[in-house]
Each structure stands twice: as C-alpha cells, then as structure tokens.
Design an enzyme around this catalytic site. Structure first.
Site, mmCIF file in Angstrom:
data_model
loop_
_atom_site.group_PDB
_atom_site.id
_atom_site.type_symbol
_atom_site.label_atom_id
_atom_site.label_comp_id
_atom_site.label_asym_id
_atom_site.label_seq_id
_atom_site.Cartn_x
_atom_site.Cartn_y
_atom_site.Cartn_z
ATOM 1 N N THR A 88 76.569 -32.200 125.190
ATOM 2 C CA THR A 88 77.116 -33.565 125.108
ATOM 3 C C THR A 88 77.063 -34.104 123.680
ATOM 4 O O THR A 88 77.708 -35.100 123.353
ATOM 5 C CB THR A 88 76.376 -34.522 126.072
ATOM 6 O OG1 THR A 88 77.036 -35.783 126.055
ATOM 7 C CG2 THR A 88 74.920 -34.737 125.685
ATOM 8 N N HIS A 116 68.447 -21.356 119.481
ATOM 9 C CA HIS A 116 68.673 -19.992 118.971
ATOM 10 C C HIS A 116 67.369 -19.366 118.475
ATOM 11 O O HIS A 116 67.218 -18.149 118.495
ATOM 12 C CB HIS A 116 69.734 -20.015 117.874
ATOM 13 C CG HIS A 116 71.112 -20.225 118.413
ATOM 14 N ND1 HIS A 116 72.199 -19.466 118.053
ATOM 15 C CD2 HIS A 116 71.590 -21.115 119.329
ATOM 16 C CE1 HIS A 116 73.280 -19.874 118.701
ATOM 17 N NE2 HIS A 116 72.935 -20.886 119.482
ATOM 18 N N ASP A 117 66.445 -20.200 118.016
ATOM 19 C CA ASP A 117 65.132 -19.688 117.617
ATOM 20 C C ASP A 117 64.326 -19.269 118.849
ATOM 21 O O ASP A 117 63.841 -18.142 118.942
ATOM 22 C CB ASP A 117 64.374 -20.775 116.839
ATOM 23 C CG ASP A 117 63.027 -20.290 116.361
ATOM 24 O OD1 ASP A 117 62.986 -19.205 115.726
ATOM 25 O OD2 ASP A 117 62.011 -20.966 116.604
ATOM 26 N N SER A 119 61.245 -18.106 113.520
ATOM 27 C CA SER A 119 61.706 -16.868 112.857
ATOM 28 C C SER A 119 63.131 -17.033 112.333
ATOM 29 O O SER A 119 63.497 -16.418 111.334
ATOM 30 C CB SER A 119 61.610 -15.667 113.808
ATOM 31 O OG SER A 119 62.468 -15.840 114.909
ATOM 32 N N THR A 143 82.586 -37.882 123.540
ATOM 33 C CA THR A 143 81.544 -38.774 122.994
ATOM 34 C C THR A 143 80.422 -37.943 122.345
ATOM 35 O O THR A 143 79.281 -37.947 122.838
ATOM 36 C CB THR A 143 80.955 -39.649 124.121
ATOM 37 O OG1 THR A 143 80.497 -38.773 125.176
ATOM 38 C CG2 THR A 143 81.979 -40.626 124.671
ATOM 39 N N GLU A 198 76.195 -34.408 112.646
ATOM 40 C CA GLU A 198 76.266 -32.946 112.606
ATOM 41 C C GLU A 198 74.876 -32.291 112.462
ATOM 42 O O GLU A 198 74.558 -31.316 113.146
ATOM 43 C CB GLU A 198 77.211 -32.560 111.453
ATOM 44 C CG GLU A 198 77.096 -31.161 110.900
ATOM 45 C CD GLU A 198 77.527 -30.085 111.877
ATOM 46 O OE1 GLU A 198 78.070 -30.406 112.943
ATOM 47 O OE2 GLU A 198 77.288 -28.910 111.562
ATOM 48 N N ASP A 217 82.907 -32.741 124.028
ATOM 49 C CA ASP A 217 83.307 -33.851 124.907
ATOM 50 C C ASP A 217 83.789 -34.999 124.029
ATOM 51 O O ASP A 217 83.756 -34.901 122.799
ATOM 52 C CB ASP A 217 82.195 -34.250 125.905
ATOM 53 C CG ASP A 217 81.052 -35.041 125.301
ATOM 54 O OD1 ASP A 217 81.071 -35.319 124.074
ATOM 55 O OD2 ASP A 217 80.117 -35.406 126.041
ATOM 56 N N ASP A 258 59.153 -19.663 117.382
ATOM 57 C CA ASP A 258 58.223 -19.368 116.287
ATOM 58 C C ASP A 258 58.796 -19.669 114.900
ATOM 59 O O ASP A 258 58.138 -19.437 113.890
ATOM 60 C CB ASP A 258 57.785 -17.883 116.346
ATOM 61 C CG ASP A 258 58.977 -16.927 116.210
ATOM 62 O OD1 ASP A 258 60.128 -17.403 116.134
ATOM 63 O OD2 ASP A 258 58.740 -15.702 116.175
ATOM 64 N N ASP A 303 75.280 -38.740 126.682
ATOM 65 C CA ASP A 303 75.669 -39.225 128.010
ATOM 66 C C ASP A 303 76.026 -38.038 128.897
ATOM 67 O O ASP A 303 75.833 -36.886 128.498
ATOM 68 C CB ASP A 303 76.852 -40.205 127.877
ATOM 69 C CG ASP A 303 78.033 -39.567 127.138
ATOM 70 O OD1 ASP A 303 78.055 -38.324 126.977
ATOM 71 O OD2 ASP A 303 78.926 -40.318 126.714
#
Ligand code: HEM
Length: 357
Positions: free
Chosen positions: A198, A74-75, A92, A217, A63, A215, A90, A222
C-alpha cells in the site's frame, strides 16, 4: 473456619496477582528527556532523529520510507527454519551489499542501500539493528500504519544471504507459499505482510516507467491496495508476463503478477478481501507479521519498541477509484460478501509516479 481462612488467603493471593498485573511498565528517563522502558534503548532516540532528518526528508512517507520497508523484508527473508539459508534479519543486505545486490530479486534495492550507508556509518548500530530500525521509523511516517515493534541488539552479520530466498513477482503462488513456509510464515501472514504494498512503487519491473505505484494512495498506509488488486484484469497470455507485471485498469498504476494471483488464490483470497476497509485488522496483522520478520534468526534482543514514533492516523475509507464500482471487482472469496464501498466522484484520473524513484 478453615474454608474462610483458605478463601481469605486465595483472595489475598489473587489480589496481589491482580496488583502485579496492573502495575504500570517501568519507565526510564534518558539524559535527553526521552522516556523508554529500558535504559539501553536511550541511545536509539538520536538515531531515530538522524534517520528522520537525513534519510526520510523530515519524516516523510516517501520513496526512502517505502524502500526502507522493502529492504527490511529482503534482508530478513534470507533465512530458513530448516537452516542453511542465511542469518535472517541480520543486516547482511547492507554489510554484504556487493554480493546481495547482484541477486535478480534485489533489483532496485541499490538506491536505498546507497542512501542508508552514509547514515548507518554515523551511528554505532550493527547493520541489522540499523536496517530494521530504519524500516520501523520509515513506516511510522505513513498515515494509517501501525507502530511497528523494534527489538535491539543484533550482532554483525556473518555472511551474505544466499541467492533465491527473495520471492519474485513472476513466481507461482505455490512457490511463494513454499518459500514463506520455509522461513516460518503461513499464507495469512503473507497477506498481512503484503499490506506493505500500500506504500509502494516499482522502479525496475518496467524501467521505462519508474516510480509507478501499486495503488492510488502510495503515501497512505490504507487498505486501498486490497481493493485495487481485485479490479478487473487478466494475466498476460501464456504463463504471466516476463517481468511480473499485470495490466492495471487504473492509468499510471502497476499491478504485480504475484499480488494479482494472491488476491485470487483460494488460500489467500478471503483474508485479502477481509482486509478491505478493515484498517484495524490490517494494522494488527501486519504489525504481528512484521514483528516476526524483523527477528528472524536473532536471539536475546531487547524490546525497544517505544523508540518508534507513533504514526499519524488514517481516518478515511477504502473507496472504488473514480468510475469504478462493485461491477469491476473480480471477487475470489465467496465465503463472505464483498464490502460496500463508495466510488470517488468525478472522471477517471491517472495515478502520478512516486517522486524520487
Ligand atoms: C510475494 C512476495 C513479494 C513480492 C513478489 C514482491 C515484489 C516486489 C516488487 C517487484 C517490487 C517493485 C521493485 C521495483 O521495481 O522497484 C516491490 C516493491 C515493494 N515491496 Fe514487495 N514483494 C513481496 C513482498 C513484500 C513484503 C513482505 C514487503 C514488506 C514487508 C514488501 C515491501 C515492498 C515495498 C515497501 C515496496 C516499494 C518499494 C519502493 O517503492 O521503493 N514486499 N515488491
């Protein structure tokens, strides 16, 4: 005679050029015995070990590794090539988490920010270097991933990224392509970056089923995601679901509406299909797109890619999940034949959730 002298000169010059090109890259031995191409990178080896031990549960593709990769996206995507949309890669999102975690698209990011923050504080790295090093190291724990590049030396972020820079699964393909283009990415690069799904699961798309993988796996880098998103399915009635989820025919699996649509859109479908069972293509294109993503808005960085661990290989094949076959594929790219795949033998099984979500 004059010609002979000239050709000798050319041969000498050409030979010297070949010699320069063939010279092995310079290597530095750090005090701890690690080897790198630049002495400034030596300080990163203990950080890599720290990350593996204290964030990634001893180099797992679990995880935290998944979320560290998502966090880097997302940064970085808080950026526009036209200016005015944040500082890009950066850090942030870590430094100004009070602000950025309020954005709807950053739902579920709070866990990895909380996990990274105490580890970050034990290092001397800037938030940006930490976030993007953690993504490269976490990804390296996933068998089949490419060894991502890492460039070092980001200054501290100046301000939070503005809201509405991160694509949402309910966005149309037009809106997704437009947002990525604004950050400097072409449709092929979107597909390449989505290889990341993936090793992914959702916690907040449907909060009643946390850890639902994209997915079958989720611990292996993969090409299975590219197969399973093309299995038969329909959008929810109307203009997609409220949450951005599309029913998957595989029990225990979630499909994002955005992945479903990108897999079938004429602008992205052919590369989506070409990724199936082409591990080398996926690795190469994902690595190139990630190299671009992790330096958005940054300048004058030092190449410290050799501190990133070499990922374990994946030697398997893409497969149809048990009971599925070519008949269940909604082929959207007509330009090339759908690859020939075998079906996993046995009865239908449910994909278990990713622990720790
Ligand atoms: C069209 C663009 C994208 C959309 C709409 C999208 C959307 C999402 C959503 C909704 C989730 C699940 C969040 C949750 O419920 O916990 C997710 C997970 C994830 N995304 Fe994306 N994503 C996009 C692109 C990317 C890119 C470019 C990357 C990385 C390069 C990425 C990496 C991941 C990873 C690794 C996860 C799994 C996180 C975990 O399991 O903890 N995504 N994405």
């Amino acid at each position: 005679m004059a010609f002979a002298q000239l050709s000798t000169l050319i041969a000498l010059v050409f030979g010297a050029a070949q010699f320069v090109a063939a010279a092995p890259p310079r290597k530095i031995r750090c005090a701890d015995g690690n080897v790198t191409s630049n002495a400034v990178c030596c300080q990163l080896f203990p950080v890599v070990a720290n990350l593996q031990e204290n964030l990634f549960d001893g180099a797992q593709c679990g995880e935290e590794a998944h979320s560290a990769l998502r966090l880097s996206f997302h940064d970085a995507i808080g950026f526009s090539i036209h200016g005015g949309k944040g500082g890009g890669a950066d850090g942030s999102i870590l430094a100004f988490n009070d602000t950025e975690l309020q954005f709807h698209a950053n739902g579920g990011i709070d866990d990895i920010v909380a996990g990274q923050f105490p580890v970050f504080q034990t290092t001397n790295l800037s938030p940006g270097d930490f976030v993007h090093l953690a993504a490269a190291v976490g990804t390296a724990n996933c068998p089949g991933a490419p060894q991502l590049e890492f460039f070092f030396g980001r200054p501290p972020p100046k301000a939070p990224a503005p809201d509405l820079t991160v694509p949402e699964p309910t966005d149309s393909v037009d809106a997704i392509i437009e947002r990525f283009a604004d950050a400097g990415f072409a449709p092929d690069e979107i597909v390449a970056l989505l290889s990341s799904h993936t090793v992914a699961a959702a916690d907040v798309v449907d909060v009643t089923i946390p850890g639902t993988p994209f997915d079958s796996t989720p611990f292996t880098f993969d090409t299975q995601i590219f197969v399973e998103t093309l299995l038969v399915g329909t959008l929810f009635p109307g203009n997609g679901s409220q949450s951005g989820e599309v029913l998957s025919p595989i029990p225990g699996e979630m499909r994002l509406q955005s992945d479903f649509e990108l897999a079938r859109d004429p602008r992205t479908a052919c590369l989506w299909q070409a990724m199936i069972n082409d591990q080398t293509r996926m690795q190469t294109q994902f690595k190139a797109a990630m190299a671009k993503l992790e330096v958005l808005g940054q300048r004058n960085l030092v190449d410290c890619s050799d501190v990133v661990p070499v990922p374990p290989p994946f030697r398997g094949q893409a497969m149809f999940p048990a009971t599925f076959s070519r008949r269940d594929i909604q082929q959207a790219c007509q330009a090339t034949p759908f690859p020939t795949l075998e079906t996993i033998p046995g009865p239908e099984t449910s994909v278990p959730p990713v622990p720790g979500s």
